[in-house]
Design an enzyme around this catalytic site. Sequence first.
Site, PDB file in Angstrom:
ATOM      1  N   GLU A 201       0.661  -1.509  -0.047  1.00  0.00           N
ATOM      2  CA  GLU A 201      -0.247   0.191  -0.135  1.00  0.00           C
ATOM      3  C   GLU A 201       0.859   0.922  -0.168  1.00  0.00           C
ATOM      4  OE1 GLU A 201      -3.210  -0.101  -0.268  1.00  0.00           O
ATOM      5  OE2 GLU A 201      -3.862  -2.184   0.497  1.00  0.00           O
ATOM      6  N   CYS A 235      -1.744   9.428   3.073  1.00  0.00           N
ATOM      7  CA  CYS A 235      -1.273   8.917   1.408  1.00  0.00           C
ATOM      8  C   CYS A 235      -2.667   9.555   0.451  1.00  0.00           C
ATOM      9  CB  CYS A 235      -1.464   7.383   1.765  1.00  0.00           C
ATOM     10  SG  CYS A 235      -3.111   6.708   1.979  1.00  0.00           S
TER      11      CYS A 235
END
Length: 459
Positions: A201, A235
């Site tokens: 991720e 993110c």
Amino acid sequence: MADGAPARRAGLDYARRVTALKTLSAAIRKSEAEIIAALAEDLGKPEPEVRLTEIMPVQAEIAHTLKHLKRWMRPKRARGTLIAFGTRARIRPEPKGTALIVSPWNYPFGLALGPLVSALAAGNAAIIKPSELAPATSALVARLVSEAFAPDFVWVAEGGVGVAQALMDLPFDHLFFTGSPEVGRKVMAAAARHLTPVTLELGGKSPVIVGEGADLKAAARAIAWGKFANAGQTCIAPDHVYVARGVEKRFVAELKAAIAKMYGRTPEAQAAGRDYARIVSGRHFVRLTGMIDEACAAGAELVAGGESDRATRFLAPTVLRNVNPGAALMREEIFGPVLPLVPFDDLDGVIARINAGPKPLALYVFDKDRARIEAICAQTSSGGVGINVTLAHYMHLNLPFGGIGNSGIGAAHGEWGFRAFSHEKPVLENRFAPLGGFMPPYRGMKARRIRLMARILGR
Ligand code: NAD
């Protein structure tokens, strides 16, 4: 209340998984005050933001998992095919074994324990390596886990890069990494030594496109929230905004109004308010202020913010325009509260520019024109897309969450998280398959039959 569920090859049965998940949920509920305090210490995170973006996603993941786990675990029937006539086929998810979860500092609680929910749901044991850059939260996660689980079932290994590397020398059955694309490459190389499967991720530059047809007030509010929540250290935060030239002026006014309404009109009010986080470390503070200085020295114009205080690592919500395309702000993931605006005349040019870079983790579109929205979705590739919304696709547990290319491999959340930590094992059972008809010696009728069958089925 330690849950000492054994981590055998066969993994946990349904009942033990449910117990483990409920144990984790209760431990989190009991520690809420400490979680809030740890995140205030590490990142100056406002309490409501901790509840909304750290605690709630983990608890929601647990609740969603408890609701659906039985169905996810059930072997799924695979439809028969002509070639496999006379057999019964099933796909049986089984635990991979022991998982390593390595997490970043920006959501240091949620991104350590969220993947643990999926690992436990899939029946695995796990070791978590939280980020050393959020030390208070790392210590808290270690304490919470050690009180909830036996150490040979779930364990937290605190420490920095050295600890992460030492762990990655071990033959784990799955490696779930959340962090930067640079470190992701090293993690994948380390995993390759044991052929350990990975979920990565990662991050990158997530662009926003504000089209001519956007509701500018709503777009400005959504973009300001997505960018300045956790002081931009998210993110999937909007990295930079392409805004249609015809609406740029009005959009800038709305953005300034949104910042003022959410965080305060002046830097003093923003710093004194309780709703705005701080930059995680001195190193990142210097990196971000350096990026602003570099851009301004090359002619960028400060539209909002720019003020900072090194002692408290406060960096005001900052908006810039006319940033040189060669500046670090336009090349690197910003990962802080600095938002460059890039006006555009031609949507195809924006799409080409996005496609020329690495595939982003998120791409946001603000517009009402369905054809333009569809063109952007169809002609670009990204981990996920938000239309007239930022961040919220992360919270939707019936959507996979993950990147593509430079922004990651694999997916997390809900059933996708369960599948990441499971091996989907095909099981084929013979009931009355005429297999003798395909075995040697291949002569006469048999050879002719095989030839005929191969011709029909191989067409
Ligand atoms: P990072 O990659 O520097 O660190 C992440 C973890 O990896 C930490 O626990 C760290 O100790 C460990 N690590 C660092 N160097 C290592 C090495 N050489 N070998 C093995 N492990 C190592 O990331 P960060 O600075 O903590 O987080 C920021 C990045 O994470 C940004 O790029 C952001 O976009 C990304 N991110 C992605 C997601 C997502 O869900 N896709 C979520 C949050 C953050």
